[in-house]
Design a protein around this motif. Structure first.
Motif, PDB file in Angstrom:
ATOM      1  N   LYS A   1      -3.694   9.968  -0.268  1.00 20.64           N
ATOM      2  CA  LYS A   1      -4.712   9.068   0.289  1.00 20.64           C
ATOM      3  C   LYS A   1      -4.113   7.721   0.677  1.00 20.64           C
ATOM      4  O   LYS A   1      -4.425   7.172   1.741  1.00 20.64           O
ATOM      5  N   PHE A   2      -3.265   7.173  -0.203  1.00 15.21           N
ATOM      6  CA  PHE A   2      -2.656   5.880   0.104  1.00 15.21           C
ATOM      7  C   PHE A   2      -1.832   5.962   1.383  1.00 15.21           C
ATOM      8  O   PHE A   2      -1.817   5.013   2.180  1.00 15.21           O
ATOM      9  N   LEU A   3      -1.151   7.083   1.605  1.00 13.51           N
ATOM     10  CA  LEU A   3      -0.357   7.217   2.829  1.00 13.51           C
ATOM     11  C   LEU A   3      -1.267   7.250   4.053  1.00 13.51           C
ATOM     12  O   LEU A   3      -0.924   6.712   5.112  1.00 13.51           O
ATOM     13  N   SER A   4      -2.429   7.850   3.914  1.00 16.83           N
ATOM     14  CA  SER A   4      -3.412   7.840   5.000  1.00 16.83           C
ATOM     15  C   SER A   4      -3.879   6.413   5.288  1.00 16.83           C
ATOM     16  O   SER A   4      -4.017   6.009   6.453  1.00 16.83           O
ATOM     17  N   ILE A   5      -4.102   5.625   4.221  1.00 11.97           N
ATOM     18  CA  ILE A   5      -4.549   4.241   4.397  1.00 11.97           C
ATOM     19  C   ILE A   5      -3.488   3.421   5.115  1.00 11.97           C
ATOM     20  O   ILE A   5      -3.802   2.574   5.962  1.00 11.97           O
TER      21      ILE A   5
ATOM     22  N   VAL B   1       0.845  -1.197   0.000  1.00  8.34           N
ATOM     23  CA  VAL B   1       0.000   0.000   0.000  1.00  8.34           C
ATOM     24  C   VAL B   1       0.880   1.246   0.000  1.00  8.34           C
ATOM     25  O   VAL B   1       0.618   2.215  -0.728  1.00  8.34           O
ATOM     26  N   MET B   2       1.948   1.224   0.796  1.00  9.81           N
ATOM     27  CA  MET B   2       2.840   2.383   0.856  1.00  9.81           C
ATOM     28  C   MET B   2       3.556   2.596  -0.480  1.00  9.81           C
ATOM     29  O   MET B   2       3.849   3.730  -0.854  1.00  9.81           O
TER      30      MET B   2
ATOM     31  N   LYS C   1       9.191   9.545   5.734  1.00  6.17           N
ATOM     32  CA  LYS C   1      10.036  10.001   4.629  1.00  6.17           C
ATOM     33  C   LYS C   1       9.159  10.280   3.407  1.00  6.17           C
ATOM     34  O   LYS C   1       9.329  11.296   2.711  1.00  6.17           O
ATOM     35  N   THR C   2       8.206   9.399   3.158  1.00  5.98           N
ATOM     36  CA  THR C   2       7.263   9.585   2.056  1.00  5.98           C
ATOM     37  C   THR C   2       6.398  10.812   2.299  1.00  5.98           C
ATOM     38  O   THR C   2       6.135  11.587   1.366  1.00  5.98           O
ATOM     39  N   TYR C   3       5.972  11.002   3.542  1.00  4.93           N
ATOM     40  CA  TYR C   3       5.157  12.167   3.890  1.00  4.93           C
ATOM     41  C   TYR C   3       5.897  13.466   3.547  1.00  4.93           C
ATOM     42  O   TYR C   3       5.326  14.370   2.926  1.00  4.93           O
ATOM     43  N   ARG C   4       7.161  13.550   3.914  1.00  6.10           N
ATOM     44  CA  ARG C   4       7.916  14.777   3.643  1.00  6.10           C
ATOM     45  C   ARG C   4       8.055  15.015   2.141  1.00  6.10           C
ATOM     46  O   ARG C   4       7.989  16.162   1.683  1.00  6.10           O
ATOM     47  N   GLU C   5       8.219  13.929   1.391  1.00 11.23           N
ATOM     48  CA  GLU C   5       8.304  14.077  -0.067  1.00 11.23           C
ATOM     49  C   GLU C   5       6.986  14.590  -0.633  1.00 11.23           C
ATOM     50  O   GLU C   5       6.967  15.496  -1.487  1.00 11.23           O
ATOM     51  N   LEU C   6       5.867  14.041  -0.165  1.00 12.07           N
ATOM     52  CA  LEU C   6       4.564  14.464  -0.673  1.00 12.07           C
ATOM     53  C   LEU C   6       4.268  15.915  -0.316  1.00 12.07           C
ATOM     54  O   LEU C   6       3.678  16.651  -1.124  1.00 12.07           O
ATOM     55  N   ILE C   7       4.670  16.337   0.874  1.00 12.18           N
ATOM     56  CA  ILE C   7       4.461  17.729   1.275  1.00 12.18           C
ATOM     57  C   ILE C   7       5.254  18.666   0.370  1.00 12.18           C
ATOM     58  O   ILE C   7       4.770  19.736  -0.030  1.00 12.18           O
TER      59      ILE C   7
ATOM     60  N   VAL D   1       7.246   2.854   9.667  1.00 15.14           N
ATOM     61  CA  VAL D   1       6.911   4.212  10.090  1.00 15.14           C
ATOM     62  C   VAL D   1       7.971   5.199   9.603  1.00 15.14           C
ATOM     63  O   VAL D   1       7.656   6.305   9.146  1.00 15.14           O
ATOM     64  N   GLN D   2       9.230   4.819   9.680  1.00 20.50           N
ATOM     65  CA  GLN D   2      10.286   5.691   9.180  1.00 20.50           C
ATOM     66  C   GLN D   2      10.107   5.961   7.686  1.00 20.50           C
ATOM     67  O   GLN D   2      10.212   7.106   7.227  1.00 20.50           O
ATOM     68  N   ALA D   3       9.834   4.909   6.924  1.00 24.20           N
ATOM     69  CA  ALA D   3       9.613   5.079   5.490  1.00 24.20           C
ATOM     70  C   ALA D   3       8.353   5.902   5.218  1.00 24.20           C
ATOM     71  O   ALA D   3       8.293   6.697   4.269  1.00 24.20           O
ATOM     72  N   GLN D   4       7.361   5.715   6.071  1.00 25.64           N
ATOM     73  CA  GLN D   4       6.102   6.435   5.928  1.00 25.64           C
ATOM     74  C   GLN D   4       6.326   7.944   6.057  1.00 25.64           C
ATOM     75  O   GLN D   4       5.819   8.730   5.242  1.00 25.64           O
TER      76      GLN D   4
END
Length: 691
Positions: free
Chosen positions: A44-48, A28-29, A102-108, A97-100
């Motif tokens: 949305k996928f990151l929220s899921i 999913v991530m 990292k992905t969050y910062r990229e999306l922002i 969670v760490q990868a999550q």
């Protein structure tokens, strides 16, 4: 089991259920990380990922922790003791969670390039800050409740998965910093929108948002007059949310579940998440209060990324950053007639969500409610949407004097409160509401309508792989069968009689029903394919489901593989079977598709020596589904409908864009071949090409 001697003895033959689930959430991530996925869909996928992990922690991990605390040391069938498994789960979920984040910062960062900014108070101009100050004073401040913790005021109840602020304070009159600080917590109110839109800057196209907890932090001093806040940091606790019901001793199951829901608020803490850099005094207070040492996660970013789902919908416009809108079509079989009963007297009908509209189910039930020839309506409800047309139709039918029986599953996890409300509402309208059988969840999805026609009664049946929920029918792939086949109708009546009354086990003509007969029936069908393979006859199985974790079922598939049966499994989530192991499962392939829609349908194909049999089922091949739930598997008899199901399964097997293949190691790799790109969910939107 016959395990061939040439198999590598170091190769595991079972994959662990919980570790397999972590691999699913990783897939999913990957969708959140995929640059070919539209940006707001990645959000949305990151929220899921976050909501999946929250449920996993509060149920599965909580159960493993309970085993560790009980000093249970026996290995499960995959070779793990609870302690070893818990260590692996926490290590892998921490990495996730760490990868999550990292992905969050990229999306922002990518959103900022699209002029969508998640900002902080200090970055705003004076006019924007004044506007937010007013919002805090008028809307937020009246809702907040500072809760001090000291000798006279014990630690207040901290709700699972809520966001709180831990506040360390000094009294203004204290003379030295050596005085022990004061401590308080403030709940971030979930009733308010977590993402606050900031007034637009003059001559700017930027849309700016600030998180509610950041605004509260900025004004935290207004809650503690005479004290100076030294440190303010976010925290969140995850509690054990698994219900433990004493159904045998419960005089009223509904009341017992309501009591258990209240007890859930005090569930044992499973995980503590804290903002990075939390003040040591706050951290010690929280660890002591929650009696948690090992499972503390330091988060570099906002806690609880599930807010991203609402945030993605909150941002106006930007359609180029979303999937193209697809409107479900009304099933063509019903298109030319207002009388669905007349259509079904002529033919069976399959509908495939979300490509075809759930309105057909709603219309079917509404027509039954209004038809004076309809005498009785019986159906199961597991998860229902918030404003369900189905509930309205059932109420209308009962008020019209029809016999309406509804089996409401009160124990549908995290939907218990909503289902209690539906049950009470239906009872008030005159429906006969049943809560199922003691110790068993009713997970079968079936609707039976009994209609007076000429001098006899005709049964109309709808069987589905998914819930009667018009909201999720737009987001999940599911399949439903409308039929008037007399054998299916007789079995449907017998099933409801078993659930609602006293009835000896039925000799099913078409259905296979858990917990008593579904697993045995599946074993018979798998074994028949194995016998055919040994005789050199065509032998093949294709099974599409959400999860496969029952050891006996895995072993049965291994035996069939060793007999020469070609087996293709399309399993979205957990899979405990190791495919492609020489001498054991070399004839088995396992695929997982994670894409725009949640793959949810359960469809099973058996070659049967050139006379294919197709089944729809409510059940995954998990121990709970096969032994602790009322589940249903229903055959599809119509040749034309069988072919459409085969086409749909083959479409999934040809996916080389969003499909991953399970490796013997338990890892998944994207399917790569020399075929033209085919994305099964997008291809399925062209219904006429396969239905």
């Amino acid at each position: 089991m016959d395990r061939a001697s040439e198999r590598n003895k170091n190769q595991p033959i079972y994959l662990n259920r919980d570790l397999s689930w972590i691999e699913f959430n990783r897939r999913v991530m990957e969708e959140a990380q995929d640059h070919t996925t539209p940006l707001l869909e990645r959000v949305k996928f990151l929220s899921i990922v976050s909501s999946n992990l929250d449920e996993f922690m509060s149920v599965r991990v909580a159960g493993v922790q309970d085993q560790v605390k009980a000093k249970y040391t026996k290995e499960d069938f995959t070779g793990y003791t609870p302690q070893v498994l818990l260590n692996k789960i926490m290590k892998r979920s921490s990495q996730m969670v760490q990868a999550q984040y990292k992905t969050y910062r990229e999306l922002i960062r990518l959103l900022a390039k699209e002029q969508v900014i998640l900002t902080d108070y200090e970055s705003l101009n004076q006019s924007q800050q004044r506007s937010l100050d007013e919002y805090f004073h008028d809307i937020v401040f009246p809702v907040l409740t500072p809760m001090a913790v000291d000798q006279s005021r014990p630690f207040p109840l901290v709700h699972s998965l809520g966001i709180y602020l831990a506040v360390v304070l000094r009294r203004d009159e204290d003379s030295t910093e050596e005085e022990e600080p004061y401590f308080a917590i403030v709940q971030v109110p979930s009733i308010l929108n977590r993402c606050i839109e900031v007034p637009v800057r003059q001559n700017s196209k930027k849309r700016e948002y600030i998180l509610l907890e950041h605004l509260i932090k900025q004004h935290i001093h207004t809650l503690f007059s005479g004290y100076t806040p030294i440190a303010v940091h976010d925290f969140r606790i995850t509690r054990n949310a698994d219900l433990t019901l004493n159904e045998e001793g419960a005089e009223d199951l509904l009341e017992e579940i309501e009591k258990e829901l209240r007890r859930r608020r005090w569930g044992v803490p499973v995980r503590l998440e804290v903002e990075r850099g939390m003040h040591p005094y706050s951290l010690d207070m929280l660890k002591d209060e929650f009696e948690i040492e090992d499972h503390v996660l330091e988060i570099d970013g906002p806690l609880d990324l599930t807010f991203l789902m609402k945030f993605s919908a909150q941002v106006p416009g930007l359609e180029h950053l979303r999937y193209p809108k697809v409107a479900p079509v009304y099933p063509r079989e019903f298109d030319d007639s207002d009388d669905l009963f007349a259509v079904l007297r002529q033919q069976d009908v399959l509908i495939h969500h979300p490509y075809e509209s759930f309105d057909a189910v709603n219309d079917f039930l509404e027509q039954a409610a209004e038809d004076p020839k309809v005498l009785a309506i019986k159906m199961t409800l597991y998860r229902v949407s918030g404003n369900s047309p189905i509930i309205r139709s059932l109420a209308k039918a009962a008020e019209a004097g029809k016999q309406v029986t509804v089996v409401v599953e009160l124990k549908a996890r995290f939907d218990e409160e909503r289902n209690i409300a539906w049950a009470r509402q239906l009872e008030k309208t005159g429906c006969h509401v049943v809560y199922g059988l003691v110790g068993l969840k009713t997970h079968a999805k079936i609707l039976l309508i009994v209609r007076q026609e000429m001098n006899y009664l005709r049964r109309y049946v709808h069987v589905s792989t998914g819930n009667y929920n018009d909201s999720t029918a737009r987001l999940y792939t599911d399949t439903g069968l409308f039929t008037t086949h007399p054998i299916i109708g007789e079995d449907a009546s017998a099933l409801f009689n078993e659930i609602t009354g006293y009835s000896s086990p039925h000799e099913w003509q078409a259905f296979a029903v858990a917990p008593d007969g579904l697993q045995d029936r599946l074993f018979e069908l798998i074994d028949r394919e194995a016998k055919n393979a040994r005789k050199g006859k065509p032998a093949k199985i294709i099974a599409k489901m959400n999860s496969l974790s029952n050891q006996a079922m895995v072993d049965q598939l291994y035996k069939a593989s060793q007999a020469g049966v070609q087996i293709d499994l399309i399993i979205r989530g957990v899979c405990c079977l190791c495919p492609g192991v020489k001498g054991l499962s070399e004839n088995i392939r396992v695929y997982s598709i994670v894409d725009r829609y949640l793959e949810h349908s359960r469809i099973i194909f058996f070659e049967n020596d050139g006379n294919p049999e197709l089944y729809l089922s409510s059940a995954d091949w998990m121990t709970r589904n096969l032994t602790r739930r009322i589940e249903l598997m229903c055959p599809v008899f119509d040749y034309r409908l069988k072919q459409s199901l085969i086409n749909l399964l083959e479409l999934s097997l040809r996916d080389n864009v969003k499909a991953r293949k399970l490796l013997p190691s338990g890892q998944y790799a994207r399917v790569e071949n020399n075929q033209p790109p085919l994305r099964s969910q997008f291809a399925a939107e062209d219904i006429d090409s396969w239905k």
